[in-house]
Design an enzyme around this catalytic site. Structure first.
Site, PDB file in Angstrom:
ATOM      1  N   GLY A  46     -57.020 -27.179  12.447  1.00  0.00           N
ATOM      2  CA  GLY A  46     -58.015 -26.079  11.737  1.00  0.00           C
ATOM      3  C   GLY A  46     -57.633 -26.638  10.332  1.00  0.00           C
ATOM      4  O   GLY A  46     -56.573 -26.917   9.831  1.00  0.00           O
ATOM      5  N   GLN A  51     -58.147 -25.269   1.378  1.00  0.00           N
ATOM      6  CA  GLN A  51     -57.053 -26.078   1.543  1.00  0.00           C
ATOM      7  C   GLN A  51     -57.352 -27.506   0.865  1.00  0.00           C
ATOM      8  O   GLN A  51     -56.443 -28.428   0.950  1.00  0.00           O
ATOM      9  CB  GLN A  51     -56.503 -26.351   2.828  1.00  0.00           C
ATOM     10  CG  GLN A  51     -55.960 -24.897   3.530  1.00  0.00           C
ATOM     11  CD  GLN A  51     -55.553 -25.373   4.893  1.00  0.00           C
ATOM     12  OE1 GLN A  51     -56.412 -25.108   5.735  1.00  0.00           O
ATOM     13  NE2 GLN A  51     -54.401 -25.764   5.136  1.00  0.00           N
ATOM     14  N   CYS A  95     -48.789 -25.576   9.316  1.00  0.00           N
ATOM     15  CA  CYS A  95     -50.052 -25.677   8.377  1.00  0.00           C
ATOM     16  C   CYS A  95     -50.014 -26.754   7.512  1.00  0.00           C
ATOM     17  O   CYS A  95     -49.129 -27.083   7.032  1.00  0.00           O
ATOM     18  CB  CYS A  95     -50.023 -24.258   7.508  1.00  0.00           C
ATOM     19  SG  CYS A  95     -51.388 -24.073   6.284  1.00  0.00           S
ATOM     20  N   LEU A  96     -51.226 -27.590   7.371  1.00  0.00           N
ATOM     21  CA  LEU A  96     -51.333 -28.550   6.634  1.00  0.00           C
ATOM     22  C   LEU A  96     -50.916 -28.467   5.162  1.00  0.00           C
ATOM     23  O   LEU A  96     -50.555 -29.324   4.281  1.00  0.00           O
ATOM     24  CB  LEU A  96     -52.457 -29.358   6.920  1.00  0.00           C
ATOM     25  CG  LEU A  96     -53.012 -29.683   8.164  1.00  0.00           C
ATOM     26  CD1 LEU A  96     -54.401 -30.278   8.198  1.00  0.00           C
ATOM     27  CD2 LEU A  96     -52.049 -30.556   8.795  1.00  0.00           C
ATOM     28  N   HIS A 137     -55.580 -17.473  11.464  1.00  0.00           N
ATOM     29  CA  HIS A 137     -54.748 -18.206  10.588  1.00  0.00           C
ATOM     30  C   HIS A 137     -55.782 -18.816   9.552  1.00  0.00           C
ATOM     31  O   HIS A 137     -55.596 -18.716   8.241  1.00  0.00           O
ATOM     32  CB  HIS A 137     -53.738 -19.428  11.343  1.00  0.00           C
ATOM     33  CG  HIS A 137     -53.441 -20.449  10.455  1.00  0.00           C
ATOM     34  ND1 HIS A 137     -51.793 -20.549  10.402  1.00  0.00           N
ATOM     35  CD2 HIS A 137     -53.690 -21.322   9.305  1.00  0.00           C
ATOM     36  CE1 HIS A 137     -51.584 -21.492   9.591  1.00  0.00           C
ATOM     37  NE2 HIS A 137     -52.471 -21.753   8.916  1.00  0.00           N
ATOM     38  N   GLU A 138     -57.011 -19.285   9.775  1.00  0.00           N
ATOM     39  CA  GLU A 138     -57.765 -20.008   9.106  1.00  0.00           C
ATOM     40  C   GLU A 138     -58.583 -19.043   8.206  1.00  0.00           C
ATOM     41  O   GLU A 138     -58.726 -19.240   7.005  1.00  0.00           O
ATOM     42  CB  GLU A 138     -58.638 -20.888   9.837  1.00  0.00           C
ATOM     43  CG  GLU A 138     -58.135 -22.043  10.462  1.00  0.00           C
ATOM     44  CD  GLU A 138     -56.950 -23.061   9.831  1.00  0.00           C
ATOM     45  OE1 GLU A 138     -57.368 -22.896   8.344  1.00  0.00           O
ATOM     46  OE2 GLU A 138     -56.225 -23.401  10.327  1.00  0.00           O
ATOM     47  N   HIS A 141     -56.213 -17.808   5.245  1.00  0.00           N
ATOM     48  CA  HIS A 141     -56.677 -18.720   4.257  1.00  0.00           C
ATOM     49  C   HIS A 141     -57.670 -18.239   3.170  1.00  0.00           C
ATOM     50  O   HIS A 141     -57.432 -18.322   2.159  1.00  0.00           O
ATOM     51  CB  HIS A 141     -56.878 -20.237   4.468  1.00  0.00           C
ATOM     52  CG  HIS A 141     -55.757 -20.858   4.951  1.00  0.00           C
ATOM     53  ND1 HIS A 141     -54.416 -21.088   4.217  1.00  0.00           N
ATOM     54  CD2 HIS A 141     -55.168 -21.638   6.007  1.00  0.00           C
ATOM     55  CE1 HIS A 141     -53.661 -21.883   4.870  1.00  0.00           C
ATOM     56  NE2 HIS A 141     -53.824 -22.102   5.868  1.00  0.00           N
TER      57      HIS A 141
END
Ligand code: NI
Length: 179
Positions: A46, A51, A95-96, A137-138, A141
């Site tokens: 995701g 990000q 998470c990236l 989660h996304e 963000h």
């Protein structure tokens, strides 16, 4: 398509709320293509637009590495979670933007989410299990919330030194990161 550098979780952009997408034009479609390429090359499932430094309400998801969904690619424009289940579960997240850091997070198991797709069609979608997890989660963000903020107090304390190394760039990812 192009790889877009990923913003570190401590970059100020990550703490700002994103703006709604007002028109789904060529720029948005190109951004979505670039985000998929970026996510796949960084081995993510995701990615939120902020990000990659674009403060817009847009996320992409592909959980096919972990599930057998028939259509695993999701593009969520201006997503909003309408309701959460009372039932919760615990699952390890990464998470990236938070390289090499994995911790268990407790979240509602199911959600009802409203969003628009790339064709401008509105959807109300009930997500469960991993997909509900990734969507929460996304969408966090997009509201400036990082997953480590949702850890239990004891896990937060135990994570401090690891997160400090990520903030200082001592722990680095294998892809390009913006600090
Ligand atoms: Ni993330």
């Amino acid at each position: 398509m192009a790889f877009l550098p990923i913003y570190n979780c401590y970059h100020p952009t990550m703490k700002q709320s994103t703006e709604d997408v007002k028109e789904i034009d060529g720029d948005i479609k190109k951004l979505v293509d670039d985000m998929f390429e970026t996510m796949y090359s960084a081995d993510g499932i995701g990615l939120a637009a902020n990000q990659v430094g674009i403060s817009k309400s847009l996320v992409i998801i592909d959980t096919s590495a972990a599930t057998n969904e028939e259509d695993p690619k999701h593009v969520l424009i201006n997503p909003e979670i309408i309701s959460f289940s009372d039932e919760e579960n615990e699952f390890q997240e990464g998470c990236l933007s938070v390289p090499k850091f994995f911790e268990n997070v407790i979240r509602p198991k199911k959600i009802l989410v409203r969003y628009w797709d790339l064709k401008g069609k509105e959807h109300k979608f009930e997500a469960d299990e991993l997909l509900a997890r990734v969507m929460q989660h996304e969408i966090d963000h997009l509201n400036g919330i990082l997953f480590y903020e949702r850890l239990t107090p004891i896990r937060k304390t135990l994570s401090k030194s690891k997160l400090n190394k990520i903030r200082k760039g001592i722990t680095k990812p294998d892809y390009e990161m913006v600090y």
